[in-house]
Design a protein around this motif. Structure first.
Motif, PDB file in Angstrom:
ATOM      1  N   ILE A  32       0.776  -1.231  -0.044  1.00 37.03           N
ATOM      2  CA  ILE A  32       0.036  -0.066  -0.004  1.00 37.03           C
ATOM      3  C   ILE A  32       0.797   1.185  -0.056  1.00 37.03           C
ATOM      4  CG2 ILE A  32      -1.523   1.104   1.261  1.00 37.03           C
ATOM      5  CD1 ILE A  32      -2.556  -1.548   2.428  1.00 37.03           C
ATOM      6  N   TYR A  33       0.309   2.156  -0.791  1.00 32.57           N
ATOM      7  CA  TYR A  33       1.394   3.426  -0.911  1.00 32.57           C
ATOM      8  C   TYR A  33       0.456   4.521  -1.232  1.00 32.57           C
ATOM      9  CZ  TYR A  33       1.399   2.464  -5.957  1.00 32.57           C
ATOM     10  OH  TYR A  33       0.955   2.095  -7.214  1.00 32.57           O
ATOM     11  N   LEU A  34       0.837   5.994  -1.079  1.00 38.11           N
ATOM     12  CA  LEU A  34      -0.013   7.028  -1.585  1.00 38.11           C
ATOM     13  C   LEU A  34       0.452   7.464  -2.876  1.00 38.11           C
ATOM     14  CD1 LEU A  34      -0.244   8.718   1.713  1.00 38.11           C
ATOM     15  CD2 LEU A  34      -1.947   7.214   0.780  1.00 38.11           C
ATOM     16  N   ASP A  35      -0.243   7.941  -3.868  1.00 37.00           N
ATOM     17  CA  ASP A  35       0.168   8.816  -5.028  1.00 37.00           C
ATOM     18  C   ASP A  35      -0.481   9.805  -4.617  1.00 37.00           C
ATOM     19  OD1 ASP A  35       0.021  10.314  -7.419  1.00 37.00           O
ATOM     20  OD2 ASP A  35      -0.488   8.402  -8.727  1.00 37.00           O
ATOM     21  N   ARG A  36       0.210  11.088  -4.103  1.00 42.19           N
ATOM     22  CA  ARG A  36      -0.203  12.394  -3.592  1.00 42.19           C
ATOM     23  C   ARG A  36      -0.574  13.309  -4.847  1.00 42.19           C
ATOM     24  NH1 ARG A  36       0.163  12.795   1.786  1.00 42.19           N
ATOM     25  NH2 ARG A  36       1.623  11.425   2.792  1.00 42.19           N
ATOM     26  N   ALA A  37       0.137  13.215  -5.916  1.00 40.79           N
ATOM     27  CA  ALA A  37      -0.216  14.026  -7.074  1.00 40.79           C
ATOM     28  C   ALA A  37      -1.595  13.884  -7.433  1.00 40.79           C
ATOM     29  CB  ALA A  37       0.686  13.711  -8.164  1.00 40.79           C
ATOM     30  N   GLU A  38      -2.116  12.542  -7.275  1.00 45.96           N
ATOM     31  CA  GLU A  38      -3.215  12.216  -8.048  1.00 45.96           C
ATOM     32  C   GLU A  38      -4.469  12.105  -6.724  1.00 45.96           C
ATOM     33  OE1 GLU A  38      -4.177  11.966 -11.116  1.00 45.96           O
ATOM     34  OE2 GLU A  38      -2.180  12.414 -11.642  1.00 45.96           O
ATOM     35  N   GLY A  39      -3.896  12.257  -5.609  1.00 44.32           N
ATOM     36  CA  GLY A  39      -4.896  11.908  -4.402  1.00 44.32           C
ATOM     37  C   GLY A  39      -5.459  10.669  -4.299  1.00 44.32           C
ATOM     38  N   LEU A  40      -4.848   9.707  -4.418  1.00 43.92           N
ATOM     39  CA  LEU A  40      -5.018   8.362  -4.566  1.00 43.92           C
ATOM     40  C   LEU A  40      -4.120   7.550  -3.392  1.00 43.92           C
ATOM     41  CD1 LEU A  40      -5.052   7.420  -8.226  1.00 43.92           C
ATOM     42  CD2 LEU A  40      -7.153   7.792  -6.851  1.00 43.92           C
ATOM     43  N   ILE A  41      -5.071   6.426  -2.855  1.00 44.03           N
ATOM     44  CA  ILE A  41      -4.518   5.267  -2.301  1.00 44.03           C
ATOM     45  C   ILE A  41      -4.389   4.219  -3.223  1.00 44.03           C
ATOM     46  CG2 ILE A  41      -4.777   3.925  -0.129  1.00 44.03           C
ATOM     47  CD1 ILE A  41      -6.898   5.846   0.842  1.00 44.03           C
ATOM     48  N   CYS A  42      -3.200   3.624  -3.083  1.00 47.86           N
ATOM     49  CA  CYS A  42      -2.629   2.490  -4.107  1.00 47.86           C
ATOM     50  C   CYS A  42      -2.543   1.198  -3.157  1.00 47.86           C
ATOM     51  CB  CYS A  42      -1.805   3.001  -4.916  1.00 47.86           C
ATOM     52  SG  CYS A  42      -2.057   4.496  -5.608  1.00 47.86           S
ATOM     53  N   ALA A  43      -2.855   0.236  -3.720  1.00 48.82           N
ATOM     54  CA  ALA A  43      -2.611  -1.152  -3.263  1.00 48.82           C
ATOM     55  C   ALA A  43      -2.380  -2.001  -4.617  1.00 48.82           C
ATOM     56  CB  ALA A  43      -3.886  -1.695  -2.692  1.00 48.82           C
ATOM     57  N   LYS A  44      -1.050  -2.443  -4.528  1.00 48.74           N
ATOM     58  CA  LYS A  44      -0.631  -3.258  -5.393  1.00 48.74           C
ATOM     59  C   LYS A  44      -0.586  -4.746  -5.063  1.00 48.74           C
ATOM     60  CE  LYS A  44       3.388  -0.944  -7.890  1.00 48.74           C
ATOM     61  NZ  LYS A  44       4.743  -0.625  -7.914  1.00 48.74           N
ATOM     62  N   HIS A  45      -1.154  -5.636  -5.499  1.00 49.88           N
ATOM     63  CA  HIS A  45      -1.551  -6.924  -5.146  1.00 49.88           C
ATOM     64  C   HIS A  45      -0.402  -7.955  -5.987  1.00 49.88           C
ATOM     65  CE1 HIS A  45      -3.524 -11.057  -5.628  1.00 49.88           C
ATOM     66  NE2 HIS A  45      -3.542 -10.842  -4.416  1.00 49.88           N
ATOM     67  N   TYR A  46       0.104  -8.633  -5.163  1.00 52.21           N
ATOM     68  CA  TYR A  46       1.256  -9.808  -5.485  1.00 52.21           C
ATOM     69  C   TYR A  46       0.523 -11.088  -5.297  1.00 52.21           C
ATOM     70  CZ  TYR A  46       4.217  -5.953  -5.699  1.00 52.21           C
ATOM     71  OH  TYR A  46       4.987  -4.619  -6.132  1.00 52.21           O
ATOM     72  N   ASN A  47       0.744 -12.061  -6.170  1.00 47.42           N
ATOM     73  CA  ASN A  47       0.382 -13.473  -5.854  1.00 47.42           C
ATOM     74  C   ASN A  47       1.683 -14.035  -4.926  1.00 47.42           C
ATOM     75  OD1 ASN A  47      -1.858 -13.963  -6.812  1.00 47.42           O
ATOM     76  ND2 ASN A  47      -1.056 -14.342  -8.984  1.00 47.42           N
ATOM     77  N   ASN A  48       1.481 -15.099  -4.060  1.00 50.59           N
ATOM     78  CA  ASN A  48       2.526 -15.580  -3.201  1.00 50.59           C
ATOM     79  C   ASN A  48       2.252 -17.003  -3.144  1.00 50.59           C
ATOM     80  OD1 ASN A  48       0.720 -15.827  -1.180  1.00 50.59           O
ATOM     81  ND2 ASN A  48       1.697 -14.017  -0.119  1.00 50.59           N
ATOM     82  N   LEU A  49       3.398 -17.745  -2.722  1.00 48.03           N
ATOM     83  CA  LEU A  49       3.237 -19.089  -2.363  1.00 48.03           C
ATOM     84  C   LEU A  49       3.328 -18.967  -0.786  1.00 48.03           C
ATOM     85  CD1 LEU A  49       5.545 -20.857  -4.901  1.00 48.03           C
ATOM     86  CD2 LEU A  49       3.263 -20.614  -4.982  1.00 48.03           C
TER      87      LEU A  49
END
Length: 130
Positions: A32-49
């Motif tokens: 999870i991270y912020l894109d302050r320029a766009e005013g967004l909360i971002c969540a990158k999803h990764y698969n895992n074992l």
């Protein structure tokens, strides 16, 4: 009890709870991270074992991954964004099929983290994922 003492006590509780072991969700994990320029909360999803003890494994080598690992071989499957924690939770839990979150404790964790990210976005403060 003063507000300062209350805040210190609550922070101590959270810091202690952050040290506990939790089994990872076989459905994957989020950065999870912020894109302050766009005013967004971002969540990158990764698969895992996930191994028998609940630790994430590298999909190629099978080695345990560190929570602080920044492996260039790991590619996000999806990037979810929202202007609020609620908007992002609706996208994750109500609009995505199949839902990338398969455990209730993971859903609760994401809700907490997304709220923390939203507060940091509003206040202009630093956000570091727990």
């Amino acid at each position: 009890m003063t507000q300062v003492n209350l805040t210190t006590n609550l922070s101590a509780i959270d810091n202690e709870l952050s040290k506990r072991h939790i089994n990872l969700d076989p459905g994957g994990y989020f950065i999870i991270y912020l894109d302050r320029a766009e005013g967004l909360i971002c969540a990158k999803h990764y698969n895992n074992l996930v191994d028998e003890q609940g630790f994430a494994l590298h999909p190629i080598t099978g080695e345990r991954l560190s929570a602080k690992c920044n492996d260039a071989n790991q590619v996000a499957t999806t990037i979810y964004t929202g202007r609020t924690a609620k908007e992002l939770c609706v996208k994750l839990f109500e609009e995505t099929e199949p839902c990338p979150v398969t455990q209730a404790n993971h859903a609760a964790y994401l809700g907490r983290e997304l709220m923390r990210a939203e507060i940091a976005l509003i206040q202009g403060s630093e956000y570091v994922q727990d």
